[in-house]
Design a protein around this motif. Structure first.
Motif, PDB file in Angstrom:
ATOM      1  N   GLN A 174       3.211   0.626   1.917  1.00  0.00           N
ATOM      2  CA  GLN A 174       3.832   1.905   2.283  1.00  0.00           C
ATOM      3  C   GLN A 174       4.378   1.728   3.678  1.00  0.00           C
ATOM      4  O   GLN A 174       3.632   1.477   4.622  1.00  0.00           O
ATOM      5  N   ASP A 175       5.679   1.802   3.822  1.00  0.00           N
ATOM      6  CA  ASP A 175       6.283   1.592   5.138  1.00  0.00           C
ATOM      7  C   ASP A 175       5.742   2.580   6.160  1.00  0.00           C
ATOM      8  O   ASP A 175       5.161   3.603   5.821  1.00  0.00           O
ATOM      9  N   THR A 176       5.960   2.253   7.418  1.00  0.00           N
ATOM     10  CA  THR A 176       5.533   3.151   8.480  1.00  0.00           C
ATOM     11  C   THR A 176       6.034   4.558   8.205  1.00  0.00           C
ATOM     12  O   THR A 176       7.154   4.758   7.742  1.00  0.00           O
ATOM     13  N   GLY A 177       5.194   5.535   8.471  1.00  0.00           N
ATOM     14  CA  GLY A 177       5.565   6.917   8.170  1.00  0.00           C
ATOM     15  C   GLY A 177       4.681   7.872   8.935  1.00  0.00           C
ATOM     16  O   GLY A 177       3.870   7.472   9.767  1.00  0.00           O
ATOM     17  N   ALA A 213       1.549   6.187   8.158  1.00  0.00           N
ATOM     18  CA  ALA A 213       1.904   5.738   6.805  1.00  0.00           C
ATOM     19  C   ALA A 213       0.904   6.203   5.764  1.00  0.00           C
ATOM     20  O   ALA A 213       0.464   7.350   5.777  1.00  0.00           O
ATOM     21  N   ASN A 241       1.246   2.492  11.210  1.00  0.00           N
ATOM     22  CA  ASN A 241       0.466   2.373   9.972  1.00  0.00           C
ATOM     23  C   ASN A 241      -1.044   2.316  10.183  1.00  0.00           C
ATOM     24  O   ASN A 241      -1.755   1.696   9.405  1.00  0.00           O
TER      25      ASN A 241
END
Length: 753
Positions: free
Chosen positions: A148-151, A155, A677
């Motif tokens: 899961q990409d950085t978010g 993330a 993340n």
């Protein structure tokens, strides 16, 4: 330009698409004083001028400069259509990096899980199968999980749409037929879903986490929502992605001879789909709600969310009657459908108040499947208008005026160019990849009913030259190399083959489009609970008066208690003498609702200090200052949790049987609020049994004195003594793998029922 004006005048009487904002007539698109046209299918010329002062310049001329001959060649009398298609091919070539990965956009280097996956699903699987495969392999952790990409807040699991990778990976298999690839992706998808099932599955069957791809917190959620609140929400699009992932797992398991697993995964897919239909469908709107949100008593956000609505149709979550209803009721502005509707008034355009062409392409696919001819035409127009006027596949556009003056933007955007190409190949030629061959289901609006060909279409060991004649959504005749044939080509076809599809020239079933001006919702009320001596009574809570700031131009307010309406008023206060969780919604005079205010409750509360609290803590990630240098904690200090920390057990005496809400007060200074993340994740146990997941997202780099609340875990408790545990389980590993760390000050326990 004089010649172009003449062409426009001749074709204006019979436009292909015409809205209150623009029209597509022949080889020209006009928007007010601006126009764009193609003289020969290899060039786009535009007169558009962007918002004055905007930092990003407009390229007013594009001419084909790359060799696109290895790719499917479009032949059609419409030069504008040809040019926009060729633009997509050229920008696709630009997007293939030297390491054979797919670049996200001109301004965005690297491979991002959701961007590349949606692009692969739209058209990159068959146009760039090797780059698609390599790009997907880049998004797998050393532990064999999808990244899961950085978010938001660190993330996963705040952002939880990584499973779109699974759908893209399976599309690559359907294109290539590579069984080794199938065996490679199966354990990755299965292991990732196993973790998600433990961490992001909600008790009511939906999936927790951020709305798929809409990962700028305040762009789509009320300002009061912390990232822990976003984790606890349940989004339409993300839930459907998980449902379809289970279907993909079921198909792969079946292909690999795992019948028991195939049956199990199919049942899980059906369960999520059923929950979507039971929990998110809005009868009064005719479409699904965007997400459920709140704390102890979630409510629906009744906005329409275009990608989620489209996925519901394309993946058969929506029954046929609901699928038709969605295309007829999703609000459509003169520039097209927004990412969601209505907009947030005090947020600039990006996800909010914006059209993204790749989402519009998904909307076109959904309208084509349902057979909404006008909806399909306007969806295509909303992709072709900006491609022509800006002579590139831009990232996003302001829904108010169609301009590019959003918070961030990029040219040569991968998923937008992929959507551009998908309109031609997947809709107008109707190409659908199946495990055992190609199926054809062209959908051609009458206004686009010209003869067109797609030559040099590579499919495994064959080259296909495909011609579609006429219009409609039914096939009159399908021939393969001059002989009548069903609309399907087997996977073992070889050599050069000619396909001619003659449409039935049938009229589509009449359907409507929900045309509307773009709208902004009222501002979110800001409320507080306070004590009123006049309302004090035996058994009443101490904080017994709910008050909120007035909102201009409001029609009324709706007061909620425990997620249910209990009053409508034009006043700005309410007597909260019944214990509960209270919120306020503002409603405009034309019936548009605001977000609900932050949930406030006057439940009886128990605060438990953490056992073994200390302030002299050190770790590999951060060194803490002495006690006097840290503010905001209660009692003696706080405890630290890390990978190596032993489970924490806390005694909880319960005086009365009921339903209780448990949360932690924590700090996580390992990263910023909006990216990276290092979200800390732990499992909450009650009396040794797993009760739920606790997430402790980032609260800012180095912000170890910024204390916040985790999500709530709701559990039934009997009267007597209980033990709460905070422990790290294998499924609690985050995307960082090295840092899964926070500090915890206290436990908050409230009896909510």
């Amino acid at each position: 330009m004089a010649a172009a004006s003449t062409v426009a005048a001749v074709n204006a009487a019979n436009p292909i698409v015409a809205t209150d904002a623009y029209s597509w007539h022949g080889d020209t698109i006009s928007q007010g004083e601006y126009m764009a046209f193609s003289p020969d299918g290899t060039e786009l010329i535009s007169t558009y001028s962007a918002q004055p002062g905007y930092f990003m310049p407009i390229n007013k001329h594009w001419k084909l400069s790359k060799d696109i001959s290895p790719y499917p060649q479009l032949i059609t009398p419409n030069k504008l259509h040809t040019a926009i298609y060729n633009l997509g091919l050229e920008e696709m070539i630009n997007a293939v990096e030297p390491d054979t990965t797919l670049r996200t956009g001109k301004e965005w280097a690297g491979v991002w899980t959701r961007d590349v996956s949606y692009s692969i699903l739209l058209s990159m699987a068959y146009l760039q199968p090797e780059a698609s495969r390599i790009s997907l392999m880049r998004k797998v952790t050393p532990t064999g999980r999808i990244i899961q990409d950085t978010g938001s807040g660190g993330a996963w699991p705040i952002s939880s749409d990584r499973m779109i990778w699974a759908l893209a990976a399976y599309e690559v298999y359907k294109v290539t037929g590579d069984k080794e690839w199938l065996e490679y992706i199966y354990p990755i998808i299965a292991n990732s879903m196993s973790d998600d099932e433990k961490i992001t599955a909600s008790a009511d069957g939906l999936v927790k986490g951020e709305t798929s791809f809409i990962d700028w917190r305040e762009q789509s959620y009320p300002k009061w929502m912390q990232t822990a609140d976003i984790y606890n929400s349940e989004a339409l699009g993300t839930s459907i992605v998980h449902a379809q992932t289970y279907r993909v797992l079921s198909e792969i398991a079946s292909d690999l001879g795992k019948k028991k697993e195939a049956t199990m995964y199919e049942a899980k897919a059906n369960a999520i789909a059923e929950a979507v239909n039971n929990r998110l469908w809005l009868d009064d709107k005719g479409y699904y709600a965007m997400y459920n949100y709140g704390r102890n008593f979630p409510i629906v956000n009744p906005r329409a969310e275009t990608l989620g609505e489209s996925l519901a149709i394309l993946y058969d979550v929506a029954p046929e009657d609901r699928a038709r209803s969605i295309t007829e009721n999703n609000p459509t502005t003169p520039y097209g459908v927004g990412i969601f509707f209505p907009q947030i008034a005090d947020m600039p355009p990006y996800h909010n108040n914006s059209l993204w062409p790749w989402v519009a392409s998904y909307w076109a696919l959904a309208n084509a499947k349902v057979g909404n001819e006008q909806g399909l035409l306007e969806a295509i127009g909303s992709v072709y208008r900006p491609a022509a006027l800006f002579t590139t596949n831009k990232e996003n556009f302001v829904l108010d005026n169609g301009d590019i003056a959003t918070e961030l933007n990029s040219s040569n955007m991968l998923w937008c160019l992929a959507g551009n190409l998908a309109i031609t190949q997947r809709i107008l030629f109707g190409i659908t990849f199946e495990k055992d061959g190609l199926a054809f289901h062209p959908v051609v609006p009458k206004a686009l009913g010209q003869t067109r060909s797609l030559n040099n279409f590579t499919y495994r060991n064959a080259k296909l030259n495909i011609t579609v004649k006429g219009y409609g959504n039914k096939i009159r005749e399908f021939t393969l190399n001059g002989k009548p044939h069903g609309p399907f080509v087997p996977a073992n076809i070889k050599g050069e083959n000619n396909i001619v599809i003659t449409m039935a020239d049938n009229d589509f079933t009449p359907m409507q489009v929900a045309h509307t001006a773009n709208k902004k919702a009222p501002l979110t009320p800001i409320a507080r609970l306070s004590h009123s001596p006049e309302l004090a009574a035996e058994g009443a809570p101490v904080n017994n008066l709910l008050e909120w700031q007035p909102i201009e131009y409001i029609g009324k307010y709706i007061v909620l208690r425990d997620g249910q309406p209990v009053a409508e008023t034009r006043n700005t206060s309410f007597e909260a003498v019944v214990p509960g969780e209270y919120q306020v919604i503002g409603v405009s005079t034309d019936g548009v609702q605001s977000f609900a205010s932050e949930p406030l409750n006057n439940f009886a509360t128990t605060v438990i200090e953490m056992p073994g609290e200390s302030t002299a803590l050190k770790s590999a990630e951060v060194s803490y200052q002495p006690a006097e240098g840290i503010n905001g904690y209660h009692g003696l200090g706080f405890v630290e949790v890390d990978h190596s920390t032993a489970p924490i057990n806390i005694k909880l005496p319960v005086a009365e049987e009921g339903t209780y809400s448990i949360s932690l007060v924590y700090a996580n200074g390992n990263g910023p609020v909006n990216t990276e993340n290092k979200c800390a994740i732990r499992t909450l146990t009650v009396d040794g049994n797993k009760a739920g997941t606790i997430v402790m997202p980032h609260r800012g780099v180095g912000n170890w004195s910024d204390w916040g609340r985790t999500n709530n875990v709701v559990v039934p408790l009997s009267a007597g003594n209980h033990e709460i545990g905070i422990a790290f389980f294998p499924e609690d590993e985050n995307m960082n793998l090295n840092t899964n760390h926070a500090i915890i000050d206290r436990v908050i326990v409230q009896k909510i029922k």
